[in-house]
Scaffold this motif. Structure first.
Motif, PDB file in Angstrom:
ATOM      1  N   PRO A  92       0.716  16.297 -21.454  1.00 11.08           N
ATOM      2  CA  PRO A  92       1.444  15.633 -20.383  1.00 11.08           C
ATOM      3  C   PRO A  92       2.017  14.302 -20.862  1.00 11.08           C
ATOM      4  O   PRO A  92       1.443  13.651 -21.738  1.00 11.08           O
ATOM      5  N   ARG A  93       3.163  13.936 -20.345  1.00 14.83           N
ATOM      6  CA  ARG A  93       3.761  12.668 -20.764  1.00 14.83           C
ATOM      7  C   ARG A  93       2.888  11.506 -20.318  1.00 14.83           C
ATOM      8  O   ARG A  93       2.188  11.579 -19.301  1.00 14.83           O
ATOM      9  N   ASP A  94       2.962  10.414 -21.061  1.00 15.46           N
ATOM     10  CA  ASP A  94       2.120   9.262 -20.741  1.00 15.46           C
ATOM     11  C   ASP A  94       2.931   8.060 -20.268  1.00 15.46           C
ATOM     12  O   ASP A  94       2.424   6.938 -20.242  1.00 15.46           O
ATOM     13  N   GLY A  95       4.188   8.288 -19.883  1.00 13.67           N
ATOM     14  CA  GLY A  95       5.019   7.191 -19.408  1.00 13.67           C
ATOM     15  C   GLY A  95       6.078   7.688 -18.451  1.00 13.67           C
ATOM     16  O   GLY A  95       5.916   8.706 -17.773  1.00 13.67           O
ATOM     17  N   LEU A  96       7.200   6.978 -18.400  1.00 12.76           N
ATOM     18  CA  LEU A  96       8.289   7.320 -17.503  1.00 12.76           C
ATOM     19  C   LEU A  96       9.011   8.590 -17.962  1.00 12.76           C
ATOM     20  O   LEU A  96       8.966   8.959 -19.143  1.00 12.76           O
ATOM     21  N   ALA A  97       9.711   9.226 -17.022  1.00 17.97           N
ATOM     22  CA  ALA A  97      10.511  10.394 -17.379  1.00 17.97           C
ATOM     23  C   ALA A  97      11.609  10.021 -18.370  1.00 17.97           C
ATOM     24  O   ALA A  97      11.936  10.802 -19.262  1.00 17.97           O
ATOM     25  N   PHE A  98      12.189   8.825 -18.201  1.00 12.91           N
ATOM     26  CA  PHE A  98      13.157   8.328 -19.175  1.00 12.91           C
ATOM     27  C   PHE A  98      12.571   7.097 -19.850  1.00 12.91           C
ATOM     28  O   PHE A  98      12.648   5.987 -19.349  1.00 12.91           O
ATOM     29  N   ASP A  99      11.948   7.358 -20.982  1.00 14.60           N
ATOM     30  CA  ASP A  99      11.358   6.308 -21.799  1.00 14.60           C
ATOM     31  C   ASP A  99      12.389   5.967 -22.882  1.00 14.60           C
ATOM     32  O   ASP A  99      12.557   6.708 -23.850  1.00 14.60           O
ATOM     33  N   LYS A 100      13.090   4.857 -22.704  1.00  8.56           N
ATOM     34  CA  LYS A 100      14.194   4.520 -23.606  1.00  8.56           C
ATOM     35  C   LYS A 100      13.732   4.377 -25.053  1.00  8.56           C
ATOM     36  O   LYS A 100      14.389   4.866 -25.976  1.00  8.56           O
ATOM     37  N   ASP A 101      12.594   3.711 -25.250  1.00 11.27           N
ATOM     38  CA  ASP A 101      12.109   3.501 -26.614  1.00 11.27           C
ATOM     39  C   ASP A 101      11.756   4.818 -27.285  1.00 11.27           C
ATOM     40  O   ASP A 101      12.081   5.040 -28.459  1.00 11.27           O
ATOM     41  N   TYR A 102      11.076   5.706 -26.543  1.00 13.67           N
ATOM     42  CA  TYR A 102      10.699   6.994 -27.128  1.00 13.67           C
ATOM     43  C   TYR A 102      11.937   7.842 -27.417  1.00 13.67           C
ATOM     44  O   TYR A 102      12.004   8.522 -28.460  1.00 13.67           O
ATOM     45  N   THR A 103      12.921   7.821 -26.523  1.00 14.21           N
ATOM     46  CA  THR A 103      14.140   8.590 -26.720  1.00 14.21           C
ATOM     47  C   THR A 103      14.800   8.238 -28.050  1.00 14.21           C
ATOM     48  O   THR A 103      15.187   9.125 -28.827  1.00 14.21           O
ATOM     49  N   ILE A 104      14.914   6.935 -28.334  1.00 16.85           N
ATOM     50  CA  ILE A 104      15.535   6.508 -29.584  1.00 16.85           C
ATOM     51  C   ILE A 104      14.625   6.771 -30.772  1.00 16.85           C
ATOM     52  O   ILE A 104      15.088   7.189 -31.856  1.00 16.85           O
ATOM     53  N   ARG A 105      13.333   6.574 -30.600  1.00 19.22           N
ATOM     54  CA  ARG A 105      12.400   6.819 -31.701  1.00 19.22           C
ATOM     55  C   ARG A 105      12.436   8.279 -32.135  1.00 19.22           C
ATOM     56  O   ARG A 105      12.468   8.582 -33.340  1.00 19.22           O
ATOM     57  N   LEU A 106      12.441   9.187 -31.178  1.00 18.82           N
ATOM     58  CA  LEU A 106      12.483  10.612 -31.496  1.00 18.82           C
ATOM     59  C   LEU A 106      13.817  10.980 -32.142  1.00 18.82           C
ATOM     60  O   LEU A 106      13.865  11.720 -33.137  1.00 18.82           O
ATOM     61  N   ALA A 107      14.905  10.461 -31.580  1.00 15.89           N
ATOM     62  CA  ALA A 107      16.221  10.764 -32.149  1.00 15.89           C
ATOM     63  C   ALA A 107      16.333  10.228 -33.569  1.00 15.89           C
ATOM     64  O   ALA A 107      16.863  10.904 -34.463  1.00 15.89           O
TER      65      ALA A 107
END
Length: 365
Positions: free
Chosen positions: A19-34
Motif C-alpha cells: 500500500p502507498r505510504d503517502g499522497l496519491a500524487f507524491d511529487k518527489d516520488y514521481t520525479i524520483r521514479l522517473a
C-alpha cells in the motif's frame, strides 16, 4: 530493428504488494521514479488513467518540465473531454516536452469504471467513439485550415487549433485490447498496438489479428507491437522463484485487507484481455521460457499481470523470444516500483539491447 523499453510513471509507491505510504500524487516520488528510469536505460514511461487517480496530463507536464530525455506515454480516456480540447492538450504537452509525447487511447473495458465519470455507452459503442475521437485528434494536430465534423458521437464547426505538436506530422497514437473490436479499431488507427503478456503462441496469433485488421482497414503499414510483463528477477533461478512465490503471498495478504483496486473485479472481469489472462492461468502456471501466471490469477487478470521469472539472463532471453515474434516495444513493471525499475534497467535492458544489436549486425551482413 530497434527495441524500446516502457516503464511506469507512478505518482506514488503503491502496488499490488505494497500500500502507498503517502499522497496519491507524491511529487518527489514521481520525479524520483522517473529519474530512475531515465538513468537506467528506459526509453519512456506510462502515465496510466483511473477514474479517481491523479490527472495524468498534468502529472506528465510536471515530469516533462523536470527531466530532459525520458519520453512519455500518456493514457487518455475519450469520455473525459471533447476531442478538440484533448488535441490542444496533447499538442501543448508535446511543446512542453520538446516532442516526447505519445498518446495511449483507452476505450474502457469495465462498465462500472466508465460510469464513475458519467460514461454509459456500451463497450461496442465506446470502440466506435474512440475511433472517431482518434480521427478528430489526428486532424486537429495536422490541419492548418478550419474544418467541420459531423459524426456519430461528435459534431462541431469551423475548428482550427493554434497550437501544434513539435513532432511532425504528429505524435504517435497507441491503442490496446484483445477483442475483435479492439483489433479493428487499433488496426485502423494505431501506430502502436499494445498487448498484455501471454504465451508466445497466443501472442503470435494476436499479432496476426492486428496485422489483418490493419490490412482490412486499407493500410499499407502495420502498427508496431508492444507487449507488457511483470519481471521478477534475482541473481539465481532459485532465488527468483522464491521471490515470485513471496510476491503472490504478498498480493494475497493485501487482498485479505481489502480490494486491490476499485477498477477491476477479481473474479469476473468484463474485458477480454483479463479474461484471456485468466484462461491462460487455468491451463497452467508456467509457459515457454519464463512466463508465470499466478500473479495474473491472484489479481483477476488485472492489467499487465503475467510475470517473467528468472535470472536477468533468463528474463532477457524470454523478452528476445517476443522480439523475434515481431515485438519491438517491451513494457515492464515490477512490484517494488523503484527498486525493480533500477534492477531491470541495470541487469536486463543491456542484455536485450546487446542481443538485438547482434541480430541487426547479422542481418546487415
Amino acid at each position: 530493428m530497434p527495441v524500446e523499453f516502457l516503464g511506469i510513471a507512478a505518482t506514488n509507491n503503491g502496488s499490488e504488494t505494497t500500500p502507498r505510504d503517502g499522497l496519491a500524487f507524491d511529487k518527489d516520488y514521481t520525479i524520483r521514479l522517473a529519474r530512475a528510469h531515465e538513468d537506467h536505460g528506459w526509453d519512456r514511461v506510462l502515465f496510466a488513467y483511473g477514474s479517481g487517480a491523479p490527472e495524468p496530463a498534468s502529472a506528465a507536464a510536471y515530469l516533462a518540465s523536470k527531466l530532459d530525455k525520458l519520453q512519455i506515454l500518456l493514457a487518455h480516456r475519450p469520455n473525459v473531454s471533447y476531442p478538440t480540447f484533448a488535441a490542444k492538450t496533447f499538442a501543448t504537452l508535446d511543446q512542453i516536452s520538446d516532442g516526447r509525447i505519445t498518446v495511449h487511447f483507452i476505450t474502457g473495458g469495465t462498465d462500472h469504471e466508465q460510469q464513475r465519470e458519467g460514461d454509459y455507452l456500451t463497450k461496442d459503442e465506446r470502440y466506435g467513439r474512440t475511433r472517431e475521437y482518434i480521427q478528430i485528434v489526428k486532424k486537429a494536430w495536422t490541419s492548418r485550415e478550419a474544418f467541420d465534423h459531423e459524426g456519430e458521437h461528435y459534431r462541431f464547426a469551423d475548428f482550427v487549433s493554434d497550437v501544434f505538436p513539435v513532432q511532425q506530422p504528429r505524435p504517435d497514437v497507441s491503442f490496446g485490447g484483445s477483442s475483435p473490436a479492439a483489433y479493428a479499431a487499433g488496426g485502423a488507427e494505431a501506430d502502436i498496438f499494445c498487448l498484455w503478456g501471454e504465451p508466445l503462441a497466443e501472442t503470435a496469433q494476436q499479432i496476426e489479428s492486428v496485422k489483418q485488421a490493419a490490412k482490412d482497414a486499407g493500410r499499407t503499414d502495420v502498427p508496431r507491437i508492444q507487449v507488457a510483463f511483470r519481471p521478477i528477477i534475482a541473481p539465481t533461478e532459485e532465488l527468483a522463484w522464491e521471490k515470485a512465490h513471496r510476491t503472490v503471498e504478498r498480493i494475497e495478504a493485501r487482498k485479505a485487507g481489502g480490494p486491490l483496486s476499485r477498477r477491476h473485479s477479481l473474479t469476473n472481469p468484463e474485458n477480454t484481455g483479463s479474461q484471456r489472462l485468466l484462461a491462460v492461468a487455468e491451463r497452467g502456471e508456467r509457459f515457454d521460457r519464463a512466463l508465470w501466471t499466478p500473479t495474473a490469477k491472484a489479481t483477476g487478470g488485472a492489467g499487465n499481470s503475467n510475470a517473467l521469472v528468472g535470472t536477468p539472463e533468463t528474463v532477457a532471453q524470454a523478452l528476445l523470444d517476443y522480439y523475434d515474434l515481431g515485438v519491438d516495444i517491451l513494457s515492464a513493471r515490477g512490484y517494488d516500483l523503484l527498486g525493480d525499475a533500477i534492477d531491470f534497467g541495470r541487469y536486463v535492458i543491456p542484455l536485450v539491447r546487446e542481443e538485438v544489436a547482434k541480430r541487426d549486425r547479422a542481418k546487415a551482413a
